[in-house]
Design a protein around this motif. Structure first.
Motif, PDB file in Angstrom:
ATOM      1  N   TRP A 166       0.824  -1.209   0.000  1.00  0.00           N
ATOM      2  CA  TRP A 166       0.000   0.000   0.000  1.00  0.00           C
ATOM      3  C   TRP A 166       0.859   1.260   0.000  1.00  0.00           C
ATOM      4  CZ3 TRP A 166      -4.483   1.647  -1.338  1.00  0.00           C
ATOM      5  CH2 TRP A 166      -5.605   0.807  -1.315  1.00  0.00           C
ATOM      6  N   ASP A 167       2.024   1.194   0.621  1.00  0.00           N
ATOM      7  CA  ASP A 167       2.855   2.396   0.705  1.00  0.00           C
ATOM      8  C   ASP A 167       3.539   2.738  -0.610  1.00  0.00           C
ATOM      9  OD1 ASP A 167       4.560   0.206   0.781  1.00  0.00           O
ATOM     10  OD2 ASP A 167       6.013   1.209   2.074  1.00  0.00           O
ATOM     11  N   THR A 168       3.395   1.882  -1.629  1.00  0.00           N
ATOM     12  CA  THR A 168       4.000   2.173  -2.928  1.00  0.00           C
ATOM     13  C   THR A 168       3.086   3.021  -3.811  1.00  0.00           C
ATOM     14  OG1 THR A 168       3.085   0.177  -3.973  1.00  0.00           O
ATOM     15  CG2 THR A 168       5.215  -0.029  -2.848  1.00  0.00           C
ATOM     16  N   ARG A 169       1.857   3.281  -3.365  1.00  0.00           N
ATOM     17  CA  ARG A 169       0.862   3.931  -4.230  1.00  0.00           C
ATOM     18  C   ARG A 169       0.840   5.452  -4.078  1.00  0.00           C
ATOM     19  NH1 ARG A 169      -4.162  -0.426  -3.758  1.00  0.00           N
ATOM     20  NH2 ARG A 169      -2.838  -2.282  -3.543  1.00  0.00           N
ATOM     21  N   GLY A 170       1.809   5.988  -3.398  1.00  0.00           N
ATOM     22  CA  GLY A 170       1.935   7.431  -3.260  1.00  0.00           C
ATOM     23  C   GLY A 170       3.254   7.770  -2.589  1.00  0.00           C
ATOM     24  N   LYS A 171       3.807   8.953  -2.920  1.00  0.00           N
ATOM     25  CA  LYS A 171       5.131   9.307  -2.417  1.00  0.00           C
ATOM     26  C   LYS A 171       5.152   9.635  -0.932  1.00  0.00           C
ATOM     27  CE  LYS A 171       7.317  11.148  -6.593  1.00  0.00           C
ATOM     28  NZ  LYS A 171       7.977  12.336  -7.199  1.00  0.00           N
ATOM     29  N   HIS A 172       4.047  10.115  -0.400  1.00  0.00           N
ATOM     30  CA  HIS A 172       4.072  10.727   0.921  1.00  0.00           C
ATOM     31  C   HIS A 172       3.404   9.879   2.000  1.00  0.00           C
ATOM     32  CE1 HIS A 172       5.620  14.202  -1.099  1.00  0.00           C
ATOM     33  NE2 HIS A 172       4.513  14.368  -1.800  1.00  0.00           N
ATOM     34  N   PHE A 173       3.237   8.598   1.742  1.00  0.00           N
ATOM     35  CA  PHE A 173       2.552   7.743   2.705  1.00  0.00           C
ATOM     36  C   PHE A 173       3.242   7.774   4.069  1.00  0.00           C
ATOM     37  CE2 PHE A 173       1.894   3.755   4.941  1.00  0.00           C
ATOM     38  CZ  PHE A 173       0.515   3.608   4.900  1.00  0.00           C
ATOM     39  N   HIS A 174       4.547   7.543   4.099  1.00  0.00           N
ATOM     40  CA  HIS A 174       5.252   7.439   5.378  1.00  0.00           C
ATOM     41  C   HIS A 174       5.365   8.786   6.083  1.00  0.00           C
ATOM     42  CE1 HIS A 174       6.256   3.192   5.193  1.00  0.00           C
ATOM     43  NE2 HIS A 174       6.511   3.352   3.901  1.00  0.00           N
ATOM     44  N   ALA A 175       5.491   9.862   5.330  1.00  0.00           N
ATOM     45  CA  ALA A 175       5.517  11.187   5.957  1.00  0.00           C
ATOM     46  C   ALA A 175       4.167  11.483   6.620  1.00  0.00           C
ATOM     47  CB  ALA A 175       5.850  12.246   4.917  1.00  0.00           C
ATOM     48  N   LEU A 176       3.084  11.231   5.900  1.00  0.00           N
ATOM     49  CA  LEU A 176       1.751  11.449   6.471  1.00  0.00           C
ATOM     50  C   LEU A 176       1.515  10.547   7.675  1.00  0.00           C
ATOM     51  CD1 LEU A 176      -0.292  11.731   3.153  1.00  0.00           C
ATOM     52  CD2 LEU A 176       0.060  13.558   4.828  1.00  0.00           C
ATOM     53  N   TRP A 177       2.040   9.340   7.615  1.00  0.00           N
ATOM     54  CA  TRP A 177       1.911   8.402   8.730  1.00  0.00           C
ATOM     55  C   TRP A 177       2.520   8.986  10.000  1.00  0.00           C
ATOM     56  CZ3 TRP A 177      -0.850   3.953   8.365  1.00  0.00           C
ATOM     57  CH2 TRP A 177      -0.725   3.011   9.383  1.00  0.00           C
ATOM     58  N   GLN A 178       3.698   9.558   9.855  1.00  0.00           N
ATOM     59  CA  GLN A 178       4.377  10.136  11.017  1.00  0.00           C
ATOM     60  C   GLN A 178       3.647  11.381  11.530  1.00  0.00           C
ATOM     61  OE1 GLN A 178       6.924   8.727  12.670  1.00  0.00           O
ATOM     62  NE2 GLN A 178       6.760   7.015  11.224  1.00  0.00           N
ATOM     63  N   PHE A 179       3.159  12.217  10.630  1.00  0.00           N
ATOM     64  CA  PHE A 179       2.409  13.392  11.078  1.00  0.00           C
ATOM     65  C   PHE A 179       1.103  12.980  11.764  1.00  0.00           C
ATOM     66  CE2 PHE A 179       4.803  15.754   7.617  1.00  0.00           C
ATOM     67  CZ  PHE A 179       5.597  16.445   8.511  1.00  0.00           C
ATOM     68  N   GLN A 180       0.511  11.891  11.284  1.00  0.00           N
ATOM     69  CA  GLN A 180      -0.691  11.379  11.946  1.00  0.00           C
ATOM     70  C   GLN A 180      -0.369  10.959  13.382  1.00  0.00           C
ATOM     71  OE1 GLN A 180      -4.014  10.629  10.380  1.00  0.00           O
ATOM     72  NE2 GLN A 180      -4.423  10.622  12.547  1.00  0.00           N
ATOM     73  N   LEU A 181       0.742  10.276  13.571  1.00  0.00           N
ATOM     74  CA  LEU A 181       1.145   9.858  14.916  1.00  0.00           C
ATOM     75  C   LEU A 181       1.447  11.071  15.792  1.00  0.00           C
ATOM     76  CD1 LEU A 181       3.456   6.787  14.188  1.00  0.00           C
ATOM     77  CD2 LEU A 181       1.064   6.805  14.868  1.00  0.00           C
ATOM     78  N   MET A 182       2.035  12.084  15.218  1.00  0.00           N
ATOM     79  CA  MET A 182       2.287  13.312  15.970  1.00  0.00           C
ATOM     80  C   MET A 182       0.981  13.894  16.506  1.00  0.00           C
ATOM     81  SD  MET A 182       3.496  16.959  14.396  1.00  0.00           S
ATOM     82  CE  MET A 182       3.256  18.473  15.302  1.00  0.00           C
ATOM     83  N   GLY A 183      -0.038  13.990  15.651  1.00  0.00           N
ATOM     84  CA  GLY A 183      -1.310  14.550  16.084  1.00  0.00           C
ATOM     85  C   GLY A 183      -2.003  13.729  17.145  1.00  0.00           C
ATOM     86  N   VAL A 184      -2.011  12.406  16.961  1.00  0.00           N
ATOM     87  CA  VAL A 184      -2.684  11.532  17.931  1.00  0.00           C
ATOM     88  C   VAL A 184      -1.958  11.559  19.269  1.00  0.00           C
ATOM     89  CG1 VAL A 184      -3.361   9.159  18.430  1.00  0.00           C
ATOM     90  CG2 VAL A 184      -3.652  10.057  16.122  1.00  0.00           C
ATOM     91  N   CYS A 185      -0.634  11.418  19.256  1.00  0.00           N
ATOM     92  CA  CYS A 185       0.127  11.430  20.507  1.00  0.00           C
ATOM     93  C   CYS A 185       0.002  12.774  21.217  1.00  0.00           C
ATOM     94  CB  CYS A 185       1.603  11.107  20.228  1.00  0.00           C
ATOM     95  SG  CYS A 185       1.897   9.405  19.706  1.00  0.00           S
ATOM     96  N   GLY A 186       0.024  13.862  20.457  1.00  0.00           N
ATOM     97  CA  GLY A 186      -0.140  15.175  21.065  1.00  0.00           C
ATOM     98  C   GLY A 186      -1.487  15.331  21.737  1.00  0.00           C
TER      99      GLY A 186
END
Length: 501
Positions: free
Chosen positions: A102-122
């Motif tokens: 699934w992570d091959t279907r767009g360039k920014h999957f892993h970056a968005l994943w990390q920003f999502q974790l930032m928001g949830v943890c915050g």
């Protein structure tokens, strides 16, 4: 723990920026760095959980500004528990995303994943109501990017609906915060817990209004009826790994209700009394019914699991709405279970979809590649989601029933037991259509890659559910102490050092 408290926010923020700026064109390095960061996040959150257990609540003063003038992050047992749950689910699902491609279907999957974790943890760590709004917006932006990952008309349409509903919630949130600040002059949660009981009677109406608006915001995040309309289409159309991670996002709404309505608006507050429990319980029971009936009538496996997530939120809010230490402890146990079970079911639904191109429950298709293994995984996850013995869903519902007392006991018991029966029927129908009747259908599905890492991720979630079942005794003992701390928040308030101002 000192500066370690801010790490669950800073680590994914730095890794997200690093990935999008330097690694967006190198999938291999993006996978390595992003997965390593998520694994490190899990290790750090486990250490924070141990510290919260041993030391009690600790506060991190951003910029060394004292509360309530500065923004604070507060580590206590509840926030630490939610951090561990988030990091564990994120790591397992990220491995699935890599294993399934699934992570091959767009360039920014892993970056968005990390920003999502930032928001949830915050959101789990913040001790400031306005900062809670900020982290809600961070996770909303990142989740929208993940939601429309790989594109498609239906996915984009569901994403627009998702954003529209959540922007309404954001607007209500700002109105509620503005009202509270105009009355109290503060948005620090601990400071509000000190000041609200001393308010004059003339301000009671404003505080009640602000409290109800906040409850509506958290009901949108937690998919409570009638504010749940965004969830079925969003979860059904999102990529499988994204839907699995979203299983913890609805828990942000539940967490916010627990935090705010035991700390800021307890039922002993003269201005509000039991108002919020009286509003929350009927909505939770209706959510149970709507979710269970939705599962019974779902036309696709993805929508069935989405309605299963709604049903689990209804069960969770039934426990939360009682606002007693015993019910809160049971709610926290069920929260752990339902997050892992929903995550596993979304991944299994994605395994089916990737092999059949449709998760339709209205048509009988030939057997899937790896048919027996996927059927076995579905059966175990279905038992967990429906709350059947011997897995943790049964124990969680049993604890909620045991914690239920008072005039609403018969209604709550009937709602939980009745919805469980309907869930079993819906899941049995889906399993029969997808796996049992498929054997009698001529033809075969095209061959499909084995995807061993994807299966490992699903097994990991099911093993976690089994571990939660086996360790139910010590886990519940720990959660009981956590619930007691929530309903007696003096240690949380004292950690903010408000008395020194």
């Amino acid at each position: 723990m000192g500066h370690w408290i801010i790490t669950p926010v800073v680590l994914p923020a730095v890794m997200g920026a690093f990935t999008v700026l330097l690694l967006r064109n190198d999938l291999g390095l993006s996978r390595i760095f992003s997965t390593a960061a998520t694994a490190l996040l899990l290790a750090i959150t486990v250490l924070l959980l141990h510290a919260a257990t041993v030391n009690g609540p600790e506060v991190y003063f951003l910029g060394n500004w004292p509360a309530p003038f500065g923004i604070v992050l507060v580590l206590d047992r509840l926030s630490a528990l939610m951090l561990v749950l988030t990091a564990l689910l994120a790591l397992v699902v990220q491995l699935y995303a890599i294993g399934s491609g699934w992570d091959t279907r767009g360039k920014h999957f892993h970056a968005l994943w990390q920003f999502q974790l930032m928001g949830v943890c915050g959101a789990f760590l913040t001790g400031d109501a306005f900062n809670l709004f900020v982290f809600f917006e961070v996770l909303l932006i990142a989740s929208y990017g993940l939601m429309i990952h790989a594109g498609g008309r239906d996915r984009l349409k569901a994403g627009v609906q998702y954003v529209a509903f959540n922007l309404v919630g954001s607007t209500l949130f700002l109105f509620a915060l503005a009202t509270i600040y105009s009355v109290t002059g503060t948005l620090n949660m601990a400071d509000l817990a000190v000041k609200l009981p001393a308010l004059p009677a003339g301000d009671f109406a404003l505080i009640r209004t602000a409290g109800v608006m906040l409850l509506m915001v958290f009901a949108i995040k937690g998919a409570l009826v009638p504010l749940h309309f965004w969830l079925p289409a969003t979860y059904a159309q999102a990529p499988g790994p994204v839907s699995a991670l979203f299983a913890v996002m609805t828990k942000v709404g539940a967490y916010a209700v627990i935090r705010c309505y035991t700390l800021i608006f307890p039922d002993t507050l003269p201005a509000t009394g039991a108002l919020f429990a009286d509003l929350l319980l009927p909505a939770a029971i209706v959510t149970l019914a709507v979710g269970a009936l939705g599962m019974l009538g779902a036309s696709s496996l993805q929508r069935l699991v989405a309605f299963g997530a709604i049903t689990s939120m209804g069960t969770l809010f039934v426990a939360i709405a009682q606002f007693t230490p015993q019910a809160t402890g049971a709610a926290l146990y069920y929260m752990l279970h339902s997050t892992l079970a929903a995550g596993a079911m979304f991944l299994i639904a994605d395994l089916v979809l990737s092999r059949r191109a449709t998760g339709s429950l209205d048509q009988i298709r030939p057997p899937l590649p790896q048919h027996g293994l996927i059927a076995a995984l579905f059966m175990v996850a279905a038992i967990a989601m429906a709350g059947m013995p011997p897995l943790s869903g049964f124990l969680g519902k049993l604890m909620i029933l045991d914690a239920t007392r008072g005039a609403q006991m018969a209604l709550i018991w009937s709602a939980i037991l009745g919805s469980s029966l309907v869930m079993i029927l819906g899941l049995a129908r889906a399993g029969s259509t997808l796996f049992w009747k498929a054997h009698a259908t001529p033809g075969t599905c095209p061959p499909h890659a084995a995807q061993p890492l994807a299966f490992v991720a699903v097994f990991a979630l099911l093993i976690a559910l089994a571990g939660l079942t086996v360790a139910a005794g010590p886990v519940m003992e720990w959660l009981t102490l956590t619930a007691a701390e929530l309903h007696d928040p003096q240690a949380y308030i004292a950690a903010n050092r408000l008395e020194g101002l």
